[in-house]
Design a protein around this motif. Structure first.
Motif: not given
Length: 542
Positions: A27-29, A38-40, A298-300, A46-47
């Motif tokens: 989802f998008i915050e 956008w922050i996903l 990983v950070a993502a 799925e992002k």
């Protein structure tokens, strides 16, 4: 996306993205902000789908107002699909599917082509399968989407658990589209993989993707990708049950692997005495990351993965890992240098004092002198080892086996050799002074031994720069902090012998030229023997 419209007024690409959005958990915050901001949240795949759907103007919240969601099943490697069960009307519901193309194609009997539904023929299935395989060979991750309409009366009999278990529902579907996602390889990855191989670390790909995708990625980053190097999850269980391990060392790619199998693979490597680091980003990776000796996220990646891991790559740069491995080896090697240096010194001091007591000779060293050697002469040099640069033999060395002690057999052998060599020489010097008149040192016995051990301690530090190679095969002057510690220690040694206040404190006295000649000869012989022994050990090991 192409601007094509179906006869029903709905682009079939939009239908595909709609299904993908409904079946995703990402989802998008902040959907009201600009796309660049956008922050996903969610799984990486799925992002990407949610992002593409949002750019196309698809908003799952608005769709759910028209088609309320009854239940939803997230993707699971066990059943290879995710599902959204939505209410269309009072008489009809829809099951939306997204998952493995081979499964969706196998279960589909109808195809939706730009809004028109028609029977899916064998020829069309073969054509779509070829397209799927072609995309996989090019390194694309491919998903298929479809749907199935059901009577509304089935609502009361279905919840998420039953839906996942009821295979009859996953049948007679309408195929919509193949969605290909391309995750560009980071430009630093081939270099990081190559460097790992050079330093003795073996990179392995363990993925839920099919063998074609894994093979394509492996070939691009420099991992062996022949057929003999690949095994799929379905074959893995048979090999484990058979107990045959000859194949294991050849495998560099594990494809179509379930989360449970990832943990099995890690356990298998650990059972062979190997240290395993697991890099992951999704929730399904967390059991394997927890099982590994070192879990790396990983950070993502998902929050769960980052919380489970011991290391998080904040910059997603895999070269950071190779640098960390080298730093770890340097730290371990430097600890061994410090231990070798300190124990060898103490070994000599203890033995010569015990020998003097047993032989009835005067004490060769006083308490204050021993403290001065261990704290003043050795202290700064010990600290300087922390700034040692990596030698070629450290970078190229084979990784240590699991549970290998810091004081390994090679270090113990070196400590014993150095201790015995120095002890024999100093003991011989004591014997000559105490039992013969060959060397006349007057009343300077303790000062002579103090100077000999102190100077030997300072010069011996250069021998400890490499525990594997003799001094003539390395640069003994590469560590400026060690050079500084050496000259400071040398100055303090002269101060201890020639400054009157320190003479009173340490019970020392100045040495004359004859006595310094004795000191230099003993130290030179000792260091020469130590380096010869190191050279012999190195050649024998080679």
């Amino acid at each position: 996306l192409e601007k094509r419209k179906s006869t029903s007024g709905q682009r079939f690409e939009m239908l595909a993205l709609k299904i993908a959005a409904l079946c995703s958990e990402a989802f998008i915050e902040n959907p009201d902000d600009k796309p660049d901001s956008w922050i996903l949240r969610g799984r990486p795949t799925e992002k990407a789908l949610i992002y593409a759907a949002a750019l196309a103007g698809i908003q799952p919240e608005k769709i759910l107002q028209d088609e309320p969601q009854i239940t939803k099943i997230p993707f699971n490697p066990a059943h290879k699909y995710s599902t959204s069960f939505n209410k269309l009307s009072e008489t009809e519901n829809t099951l939306y599917f997204m998952g493995a193309p081979e499964l969706i194609l196998e279960k589909s009997v109808i195809v939706n082509i730009e809004g028109k539904e028609k029977k899916l023929t064998v020829a069309e299935i073969e054509k779509l399968s070829k397209q799927y395989l072609k995309l996989s060979e090019q390194g694309y991750r491919v998903l298929a989407v479809g749907y199935k309409k059901t009577p509304a009366k089935m609502v009361s009999a279905i919840d998420g658990t039953l839906l996942a278990a009821d295979n009859s529902l996953v049948s007679e579907m309408t195929f919509v589209a193949l969605i290909a996602l391309f995750d560009p390889l980071r430009p630093d990855l081939p270099k990081a993989i190559s460097f790992c191989q050079k330093i003795g670390v073996r990179p392995i790909i363990v993925t839920g993707d099919n063998r074609l995708i894994a093979q394509s990625v492996a070939a691009k980053i420099g991992i062996e990708a022949k057929d003999e190097n690949i095994i799929e999850g379905g074959q893995l269980d048979d090999h484990f049950q058979a107990g045959n391990e000859e194949w294991f060392d050849k495998i560099s790619i594990f494809a179509k692997i379930s989360p449970f199998q990832k943990s099995q693979i890690i356990e298998k490597y650990q059972g062979r005495g190997q240290i395993v680091a697991m890099i992951g980003d999704g929730i399904n990776d967390t059991p394997a990351m927890k099982k590994a000796n070192v879990g790396i996220a990983v950070a993502a990646g998902s929050d769960v993965a980052k919380e489970t891991s011991e290391i998080v790559l904040l910059n997603n740069d895999f070269t950071t890992l190779t640098e960390s491995i080298i730093e770890g080896r340097i730290a371990l090697d430097n600890m061994r240098k410090v231990i070798t240096y300190a124990i060898s010194d103490n070994f000599v001091e203890i033995i010569i004092i015990l020998l003097s007591l047993l032989a009835g000779w005067p004490l060769p060293l006083l308490g204050a002198q021993i403290i001065w050697i261990n704290l003043v002469e050795s202290g700064l040099v010990n600290m300087s080892f922390a700034f040692e640069f990596p030698h070629h033999d450290i970078v190229r060395s084979t990784p240590a086996e699991n549970k290998t002690p810091i004081l390994n057999s090679r270090t113990k052998r070196l400590v014993l050799t150095i201790g015995i060599t120095t002890t024999v020489l100093v003991s011989a010097l004591l014997f000559i002074i105490n039992q013969t008149n060959y060397l006349d040192v007057g009343g300077n016995l303790s000062s002579l031994i103090f100077a000999t051990i102190s100077l030997n301690t300072l010069l011996f530090s250069f021998s400890c720069k490499s525990l594997n190679k003799p001094i003539w095969k390395i640069n003994p002057f590469s560590n400026r902090y060690q050079l500084l510690a050496f000259f400071v220690g040398l100055g303090l040694l002269f101060a201890a012998l020639y400054v009157e206040s320190l003479n009173l404190l340490l019970k020392t006295s100045p040495l004359n030229l004859h006595q310094w000649t004795i000191v230099l000869i003993v130290v030179a012989i000792n260091l020469t023997l130590i380096e010869l022994f190191k050279w012999l050990f190195t050649n024998r090991r080679g």
